[in-house]
Scaffold this active site. Structure first.
Site, PDB file in Angstrom:
ATOM      1  N   LYS A  36      -5.934  -0.819   3.809  1.00 17.16           N
ATOM      2  CA  LYS A  36      -6.789  -1.266   4.746  1.00 17.16           C
ATOM      3  C   LYS A  36      -6.524  -2.553   5.468  1.00 17.16           C
ATOM      4  CE  LYS A  36     -10.535  -3.963   2.503  1.00 17.16           C
ATOM      5  NZ  LYS A  36     -11.251  -4.171   1.696  1.00 17.16           N
ATOM      6  N   MET A  37      -6.907  -2.498   6.633  1.00 14.86           N
ATOM      7  CA  MET A  37      -6.557  -3.741   7.585  1.00 14.86           C
ATOM      8  C   MET A  37      -7.706  -4.249   8.174  1.00 14.86           C
ATOM      9  SD  MET A  37      -5.282  -1.463  10.833  1.00 14.86           S
ATOM     10  CE  MET A  37      -5.835  -2.683  12.237  1.00 14.86           C
ATOM     11  N   LYS A  38      -7.411  -5.721   8.742  1.00 15.79           N
ATOM     12  CA  LYS A  38      -8.444  -6.443   9.059  1.00 15.79           C
ATOM     13  C   LYS A  38      -8.742  -6.098  10.622  1.00 15.79           C
ATOM     14  CE  LYS A  38      -9.341  -8.321   5.558  1.00 15.79           C
ATOM     15  NZ  LYS A  38     -10.406  -8.507   4.765  1.00 15.79           N
ATOM     16  N   GLU A  40     -19.534  -7.146  -0.596  1.00 15.54           N
ATOM     17  CA  GLU A  40     -18.913  -7.943  -1.616  1.00 15.54           C
ATOM     18  C   GLU A  40     -19.441  -9.551  -1.313  1.00 15.54           C
ATOM     19  OE1 GLU A  40     -15.339  -7.363   1.198  1.00 15.54           O
ATOM     20  OE2 GLU A  40     -15.495  -9.566   1.118  1.00 15.54           O
ATOM     21  N   ASP A  97     -11.651  -3.589   8.468  1.00 12.17           N
ATOM     22  CA  ASP A  97     -12.670  -4.681   7.552  1.00 12.17           C
ATOM     23  C   ASP A  97     -12.849  -5.847   8.689  1.00 12.17           C
ATOM     24  OD1 ASP A  97     -14.121  -6.530   6.008  1.00 12.17           O
ATOM     25  OD2 ASP A  97     -12.582  -6.603   4.470  1.00 12.17           O
ATOM     26  N   HIS A 124     -15.044  -5.428  -4.574  1.00  9.68           N
ATOM     27  CA  HIS A 124     -13.953  -6.460  -3.851  1.00  9.68           C
ATOM     28  C   HIS A 124     -13.179  -7.222  -4.721  1.00  9.68           C
ATOM     29  CE1 HIS A 124     -13.755 -10.714  -3.068  1.00  9.68           C
ATOM     30  NE2 HIS A 124     -13.194 -10.343  -1.739  1.00  9.68           N
ATOM     31  N   TYR A 169      -3.677  -8.428   7.771  1.00  8.47           N
ATOM     32  CA  TYR A 169      -4.119  -9.742   8.366  1.00  8.47           C
ATOM     33  C   TYR A 169      -3.527 -10.049   9.590  1.00  8.47           C
ATOM     34  CZ  TYR A 169      -6.691 -10.439   3.854  1.00  8.47           C
ATOM     35  OH  TYR A 169      -7.482 -10.315   2.874  1.00  8.47           O
ATOM     36  N   GLU A 196      -9.240  -2.166  -5.087  1.00  7.47           N
ATOM     37  CA  GLU A 196      -8.325  -2.551  -4.093  1.00  7.47           C
ATOM     38  C   GLU A 196      -7.192  -3.314  -4.518  1.00  7.47           C
ATOM     39  OE1 GLU A 196     -10.156  -4.906  -0.948  1.00  7.47           O
ATOM     40  OE2 GLU A 196     -10.823  -6.111  -2.183  1.00  7.47           O
ATOM     41  N   TYR A 237      -4.002  -6.157  -3.319  1.00  9.11           N
ATOM     42  CA  TYR A 237      -3.459  -7.103  -2.492  1.00  9.11           C
ATOM     43  C   TYR A 237      -2.112  -7.433  -2.752  1.00  9.11           C
ATOM     44  CZ  TYR A 237      -8.026  -8.008  -0.734  1.00  9.11           C
ATOM     45  OH  TYR A 237      -9.117  -8.089  -0.193  1.00  9.11           O
ATOM     46  N   LYS A 262     -33.900 -21.624 -10.621  1.00 12.45           N
ATOM     47  CA  LYS A 262     -34.841 -20.905  -9.890  1.00 12.45           C
ATOM     48  C   LYS A 262     -34.114 -19.515  -9.207  1.00 12.45           C
ATOM     49  CE  LYS A 262     -37.976 -24.124  -7.341  1.00 12.45           C
ATOM     50  NZ  LYS A 262     -38.332 -24.383  -6.081  1.00 12.45           N
TER      51      LYS A 262
HETATM   52 MG    MG Z   1     -13.865  -7.177   2.713  1.00 11.35          MG
END
Ligand code: MG
Length: 388
Positions: free
Chosen positions: A181-183, A264, A212, A321, A155, A340, A342, A100
């Site tokens: 980029k940081m959390k 994302e 983020d 992402h 993080y 990005e 990591y 579906k």
């Molecule tokens: Mg993100």
């Protein structure tokens, strides 16, 4: 050409890190192989791919539903007109038979891992890196073979949050990254403001630092963070509210003049159409992070790009992402804004291989055939298990 075998192994993500909502130590990824009857150098030509980082493996769905559908199809019904390659759109349609629409859930990642393995396979059949196959299939003439890259991390770890964050970003800077980029959202607002200020000591300028929140905030919390973050002039503010609450996104944007990023956790062209219609996203600044590895693969991602084109959003606004080799090939092949990285986390899938050329805040894939996953040392053990 026929599919001789479809395989999946479940691979745990290494590392014990957390964002505002999720700890990744339990997360797993599906590594998938499509083995053909074409033999080169004594070995069957085999496509390999995985679903993206940040969700869970899909071995059950693949073995119970999607593998049997492809293996039951007439082999020629999955090939392109030349008969020398598979047609990923036909693979996608066959896998989705009797499903579906809507309510995508985990099947979107299962089908993605499978469909992307056929892109790797097609590139290997043509003995070329996947970004070239992807460009040709989408009618893209590339201006350059590298893309913008930033180091994602920041993080929450035990210890002095500001000192740890500064040290982490300094390591990334030493590796050659100039944007980060940081959390946020895993601590209270005052603590997060202090962390952003610490990160800016390394980044030097708000335009080189994104934050983020992983969709953690209520509309009111998001408004408070918007007010606190706006003066920093950040590169972007990612996923303030629930990713499927488009009106919350619109209200957040009304109170935040800087760039906003999301996407994302949208898994289909219809989801993206709703974001574009109702989410308040601005074509001149905001960033879109849909990830083919979570959203049925490149066939659906092509439909997502068509939605973006139709609504007047440029491809330079797309930063998928994921931070891995597959999305690097997709970003270069489709000439997206960037990707990005990591550094050191989300192994064995995160990051790139030594042959990928990095510098000046940009990165280029190697010339290895396909996505080049076999050239990434951290993946060697898992690929060996997959093909054993
Ligand atoms: Mg993100």
């Amino acid at each position: 050409m026929i599919i001789k075998e479809l395989r999946e192994v479940t691979v745990p993500l290494r590392g014990n890190i957390s964002n505002a909502l999720v700890n990744f130590s339990e997360h797993t990824v599906s590594l998938v192989a499509v083995v053909t009857d074409v033999v080169r150098n004594g070995r069957p030509v085999t496509g390999i791919a995985f679903d993206s980082i940040g969700r869970y493996a899909q071995g059950g769905l693949l073995r119970e539903r999607f593998f049997p559908r492809l293996l039951a199809a007439r082999p020629e019904s999955l090939l392109d007109e030349s008969g020398r390659r598979f047609d990923p759109a036909k693979v996608h349609a066959c896998a989705m038979r009797n499903e579906k629409p809507g309510g995508h859930g985990d099947r979107a990642a299962a089908v993605a891992a499978l469909e992307l393995a056929f892109w790797d396979l097609n590139a290997k059949l043509d003995d070329e890196p996947a970004f070239q196959t992807i460009s040709r299939a989408h009618g893209v003439s590339r201006v350059r073979d590298d893309v913008d890259v930033y180091a994602a991390g920041g993080y929450y770890y035990p210890g002095d949050p500001c000192a740890i964050l500064r040290d982490e970003l300094l390591r990334y800077r030493d590796m050659g990254f100039s944007a980060f980029k940081m959390k946020i959202g895993g601590a209270d607002l005052a603590a997060d403001v202090a962390r952003v200020e610490a990160a800016l000591e390394v980044a030097g300028d708000g335009s080189r630092l994104a934050v983020d929140a992983n969709g953690r905030f209520s509309v009111d919390e998001a408004a408070a963070y918007a007010k606190a973050m706006a003066p920093f002039g950040l590169r972007w503010f990612e996923e303030a509210c629930d990713p499927l609450d488009f009106d919350a996104n619109r209200r957040f944007i009304e109170g935040y003049p800087g760039a906003v990023a999301t996407g994302e956790n949208l898994f289909s062209a219809a989801d993206v159409r709703n974001l574009l219609r109702f989410g308040g996203m601005r074509a001149d600044r905001d960033i879109f992070q849909m990830d083919a590895g979570l959203s049925y693969g490149l066939t659906e991602y092509g439909r997502i790009l068509a939605e973006m084109d139709a609504h007047g959003y440029r491809r330079a606004r797309l930063y998928p992402h994921g931070g891995h080799l597959i999305n690097l090939h997709i970003a270069v092949g489709l000439q997206l804004g960037g990707c990005e990285a990591y550094p050191g986390v989300f192994q064995p899938f995160g990051g790139y291989c030594d042959e990928c050329v990095a510098g000046d805040g940009r990165i280029a894939p190697s010339s290895a055939p396909g996505f080049g996953l076999e050239r990434k040392p951290e993946l060697r053990e898992a690929i060996g298990r997959l093909l054993a």
